[in-house]
Motif scaffolding. Structure first.
Motif, PDB file in Angstrom:
ATOM      1  N   GLY A  57       8.958  29.331  47.985  1.00 16.74           N
ATOM      2  CA  GLY A  57       9.094  28.190  48.878  1.00 16.74           C
ATOM      3  C   GLY A  57      10.513  27.784  49.171  1.00 16.74           C
ATOM      4  N   ALA A  58      11.495  28.396  48.492  1.00 18.45           N
ATOM      5  CA  ALA A  58      12.903  28.037  48.697  1.00 18.45           C
ATOM      6  C   ALA A  58      13.548  29.038  49.651  1.00 18.45           C
ATOM      7  N   PRO A  59      14.702  28.685  50.232  1.00 23.10           N
ATOM      8  CA  PRO A  59      15.418  29.649  51.075  1.00 23.10           C
ATOM      9  C   PRO A  59      15.838  30.878  50.273  1.00 23.10           C
ATOM     10  N   ALA A  60      16.286  31.883  50.962  1.00 26.71           N
ATOM     11  CA  ALA A  60      16.696  33.120  50.312  1.00 26.71           C
ATOM     12  C   ALA A  60      17.860  32.849  49.357  1.00 26.71           C
ATOM     13  N   PRO A  61      17.823  33.401  48.137  1.00 25.10           N
ATOM     14  CA  PRO A  61      18.901  33.150  47.171  1.00 25.10           C
ATOM     15  C   PRO A  61      20.187  33.880  47.559  1.00 25.10           C
ATOM     16  N   PHE A  62      21.294  33.355  47.079  1.00 25.39           N
ATOM     17  CA  PHE A  62      22.583  33.992  47.348  1.00 25.39           C
ATOM     18  C   PHE A  62      23.572  33.567  46.274  1.00 25.39           C
ATOM     19  N   TYR A  63      24.654  34.322  46.168  1.00 28.42           N
ATOM     20  CA  TYR A  63      25.728  34.019  45.228  1.00 28.42           C
ATOM     21  C   TYR A  63      26.892  33.355  45.947  1.00 28.42           C
ATOM     22  N   THR A  64      27.543  32.449  45.254  1.00 32.39           N
ATOM     23  CA  THR A  64      28.862  31.967  45.665  1.00 32.39           C
ATOM     24  C   THR A  64      29.844  32.382  44.588  1.00 32.39           C
ATOM     25  N   TYR A  65      31.117  32.488  44.958  1.00 28.33           N
ATOM     26  CA  TYR A  65      32.093  33.152  44.103  1.00 28.33           C
ATOM     27  C   TYR A  65      33.324  32.275  43.887  1.00 28.33           C
ATOM     28  N   PHE A  66      33.869  32.389  42.685  1.00 26.19           N
ATOM     29  CA  PHE A  66      35.185  31.827  42.402  1.00 26.19           C
ATOM     30  C   PHE A  66      35.949  32.843  41.566  1.00 26.19           C
ATOM     31  N   TRP A  67      37.046  33.340  42.140  1.00 25.00           N
ATOM     32  CA  TRP A  67      37.892  34.321  41.470  1.00 25.00           C
ATOM     33  C   TRP A  67      39.160  33.637  40.965  1.00 25.00           C
ATOM     34  N   GLU A  68      39.498  33.906  39.721  1.00 23.26           N
ATOM     35  CA  GLU A  68      40.780  33.484  39.168  1.00 23.26           C
ATOM     36  C   GLU A  68      41.534  34.754  38.782  1.00 23.26           C
ATOM     37  N   PHE A  69      42.706  34.936  39.399  1.00 20.04           N
ATOM     38  CA  PHE A  69      43.400  36.219  39.286  1.00 20.04           C
ATOM     39  C   PHE A  69      44.345  36.309  38.098  1.00 20.04           C
ATOM     40  N   GLY A  70      44.513  35.266  37.332  1.00 18.97           N
ATOM     41  CA  GLY A  70      45.321  35.357  36.134  1.00 18.97           C
ATOM     42  C   GLY A  70      46.813  35.268  36.365  1.00 18.97           C
ATOM     43  N   ASP A  71      47.236  34.910  37.590  1.00 16.62           N
ATOM     44  CA  ASP A  71      48.662  34.737  37.866  1.00 16.62           C
ATOM     45  C   ASP A  71      48.913  33.457  38.667  1.00 16.62           C
ATOM     46  N   GLY A  72      47.905  32.582  38.674  1.00 17.23           N
ATOM     47  CA  GLY A  72      48.023  31.352  39.449  1.00 17.23           C
ATOM     48  C   GLY A  72      47.339  31.413  40.784  1.00 17.23           C
ATOM     49  N   GLY A  73      46.782  32.545  41.145  1.00 19.52           N
ATOM     50  CA  GLY A  73      46.078  32.711  42.410  1.00 19.52           C
ATOM     51  C   GLY A  73      44.572  32.636  42.222  1.00 19.52           C
ATOM     52  N   PHE A  74      43.854  32.382  43.286  1.00 22.27           N
ATOM     53  CA  PHE A  74      42.397  32.248  43.217  1.00 22.27           C
ATOM     54  C   PHE A  74      41.812  32.488  44.593  1.00 22.27           C
TER      55      PHE A  74
END
Length: 669
Positions: A57-74
């Motif tokens: 009964g719910a909409p199609a599932p999906f992923y959202t992303y958060f990347w942390e690059f280990g040098d202050g970037g994301f």
């Protein structure tokens, strides 16, 4: 026999199929697998995640992303590109499963080694344009964003960005960065800061040194503020008050000193929060996390940024939120204004041109007081819009309101070329007032969101609840002896005075306790005895004749009375009923016995004289001598929630089979 054989074949076939199905179900413990490839100094990242499991009964599932690059970037992109600043970094991926019935994939840091070759040159050490995310959308020096809404027992990442805007007019800026969390209005802590990762030599500091700012006056009687740890640091009076007010609103805090923040430079701090299993279980409640940017230079303004996060049971981008959902009923009246916000996100493959947000309105609200505060996308009112202009139309029905976005363009998350997830999101925020003071019951609202001509998506139910509050009261009664249940206490007073404590203005079931002032009772009564009248006796050398002899007993009792357990129910605001137990405890009990004589003698003149004579037989003292429990039921008429009421109480003592009636007046505040 053939049917039995068929049954067993089908049974074993079902077991085999179920076992095979169980083997192919994706495990929630499989961590996110990170892949990367570097070409021309630019590293492209991708991931491998467990398959999503749709919810019926719910909409199609999906992923959202958060990347942390280990040098202050994301980055918040699905497959981002990044220029590595160091020879080796530790990359983390935090993937959030939306509309999925499983747990979030665990995060496993992956070490990345930069391949040999010339190092790329980057003009600014950390700019969001470096394959990252444009965080500063509000135009300030500080901004924050999380990868998801908090879920009890789960993890949450927060990125705090700060910068030195050109408008600050400072080439290099020093100051303090602070994060405040765990609202004081909640008894339990909702967050634990597991780790904070910094990449620009930010050093931990003590925020108390700023809160304990000293105050002096110079010769011109002008206030001068400075902190003990910084000679040249100053806070304006307004900034000092704001900082203290912010700090008082939270139980936990962390701060860092930063230095040499260049003009137009952007820096980021990454905080890994663990949401405690004891987190407020109310999935409609809103918790806050606040950030503070406190520059040392008094010419640059101190800034605050507050995130309002809704506690969720599952990750769903379409939500309805009620700000300050826990209300004090004592101070809630007709003019109280509630603020609702309905968030939505186009998760489709194409843009949405029309969005209908339908919200059911509780009957306690006055629809004529509804005001739209803010929308995203920002649009004009359709009543004043020109032809084909993007606009918002607000229409009412019997028990609902519809906010219809018309002629807009809201990209879809799966649309080609869309990388900014924020561009696919929108909201409508509105305020509304009560018709009159509402009943002290939960206020529930929900929303249905229709993108173009698709099926509606239903949000959670935003629930407003009232805090319990305490209502003290006084009780004055008559006909309720509240004394030791002794049949010889025939002359006991029937007047009592006490106090009650219960939840404030409850509309249904509630508990109430009562305590009555100590009562003191002294009674003297005759004890029947077999009278043996002696013809004479001698006292002090004088002969007497005993005419009468009686035995009297005197008791003195101090009693405390309480109702430790009572369940009440307010049928309406004029009628209530209750039942409970009354406990009476004798704190002090003294019994003394006395013989009283009537004597006659003949004086020297031959005249008969009658005299009285008393003789004490002793006394007995007892403490906490007797505990009695009676049961009662009663009704109240009047303002039974708050105010005066008249009550009638029937009491039964099972120990003595004593039935009593009492009447009393109570007043709750």
């Amino acid at each position: 026999m053939r049917k039995l054989l068929t049954f067993f074949l089908l049974y074993f076939y079902g077991i085999t199929v179920n076992a095979q199905t169980a083997q192919v179900l994706p495990s929630d413990t499989v961590p996110a697998i990170i892949h990367y490839k570097t070409e021309n100094g630019i590293t492209k990242f991708s991931s491998e995640l467990r398959p999503l499991r749709p919810i019926a009964g719910a909409p199609a599932p999906f992923y959202t992303y958060f990347w942390e690059f280990g040098d202050g970037g994301f980055s918040f992109e699905e497959s981002p590109s990044h220029i590595l600043r160091y020879d080796s970094i530790m990359v983390r991926l935090f993937a959030t499963n939306n509309y999925d019935d499983g747990k979030r994939p665990p995060t496993r840091p992956k070490p990345i080694i930069r391949p040999p070759g010339p190092k790329p040159t980057v003009a600014k050490p950390m700019l969001a344009s470096n394959g990252g995310y444009n965080l500063f959308k509000m135009g300030g020096n500080i901004e924050m964003k999380t990868n998801c809404m908090p879920k009890p027992g789960d993890d949450m990442m927060l990125v705090l960005g700060y910068r030195n805007k050109i408008e600050n007019g400072q080439n290099n800026l020093n100051g303090t960065l602070a994060i405040l969390y765990n609202d004081v209005e909640f008894s339990q802590n909702n967050f634990e800061l597991a780790e904070a990762r910094t990449y620009h030599n930010e050093k931990k500091s003590d925020l108390k040194s700023l809160l304990n700012t000293a105050f002096l006056k110079n010769k011109n009687q002008e206030p001068v503020y400075y902190a003990s740890s910084e000679k040249h640091f100053s806070l304006s009076p307004v900034e000092k008050v704001l900082l203290k007010d912010q700090a008082k609103a939270f139980k936990s805090q962390q701060s860092w000193k930063f230095e040499n923040l260049q003009q137009n430079e952007e820096r980021f701090v990454f905080m890994h929060f663990k949401t405690t299993p004891e987190m407020l279980k109310d999935t409609n409640a809103v918790v806050r996390i606040a950030g503070a940017f406190i520059p040392d230079n008094p010419l640059v303004e101190t800034e605050f940024f507050t995130l309002e996060l809704q506690i969720v049971a599952s990750h769903d981008p379409n939500k309805m939120v009620l700000r300050k959902s826990r209300m004090n009923y004592r101070f809630t009246g007709k003019n109280r204004e509630l603020t609702y916000k309905v968030r939505f996100q186009n998760t489709g493959k194409g843009p949405a041109k029309k969005i209908d947000v339908g919200v059911n309105i509780s009957e306690v609200f006055d629809p004529t007081t509804l005001k739209v505060v803010k929308t995203k996308p920002e649009v004009a009112n359709c009543d004043s819009a020109y032809a084909n202009q993007s606009c918002l139309k607000t229409s009412f029905s019997a028990d609902s309101v519809h906010f219809v976005f018309t002629n807009i363009y809201l990209p879809g998350m799966q649309q080609k070329g869309v990388k900014d997830a924020d561009s696919t999101q929108g909201f409508v925020e509105y305020k509304i007032k009560f018709k009159e003071k509402p009943p002290k019951l939960p206020i529930k609202s929900g929303a249905a969101i229709v993108f173009d001509k698709n099926e509606p998506i239903y949000t959670n139910r935003a629930v407003g609840r009232f805090k319990m509050g305490l209502s003290p009261g006084i009780i004055v009664g008559y006909g309720f002896p509240f004394e030791t249940d002794n049949g010889n206490y025939l002359n006991g007073k029937n007047f009592v005075l006490g106090a009650s404590l219960s939840p404030y203005a409850t509309h249904r079931y509630y508990w109430q306790v009562e305590l009555y002032f100590n009562s003191f009772k002294e009674n003297t009564y005759q004890v029947p005895i077999a009278t043996e009248v002696r013809k004479d006796t001698v006292m002090n050398g004088v002969a007497y004749q005993i005419l009468d002899k009686k035995h009297y007993q005197t008791t003195k009792v101090s009693t405390i009375n309480a109702v430790p357990l009572q369940m009440r129910y307010n049928i309406n605001k004029y009628l209530g009923a209750g039942a409970g137990a009354l406990v009476a405890l004798d704190l002090y009990h003294r019994t003394s016995d006395e013989l009283r004589y009537r004597l006659r003698t003949i004086n020297a003149q031959g005249v008969a004289i009658e005299v009285d004579h008393n003789r004490n037989l002793g006394r007995v003292n007892e403490n906490f001598s007797d505990l009695r429990v009676s049961f009662f039921a009663d009704i109240q008429l009047g303002l039974v929630r708050v105010g005066p009421a008249l009550g009638f109480r029937y009491i039964f003592d099972p120990k003595t089979n004593n039935n009593r009636m009492s009447t009393y007046v109570s007043w709750k505040f």
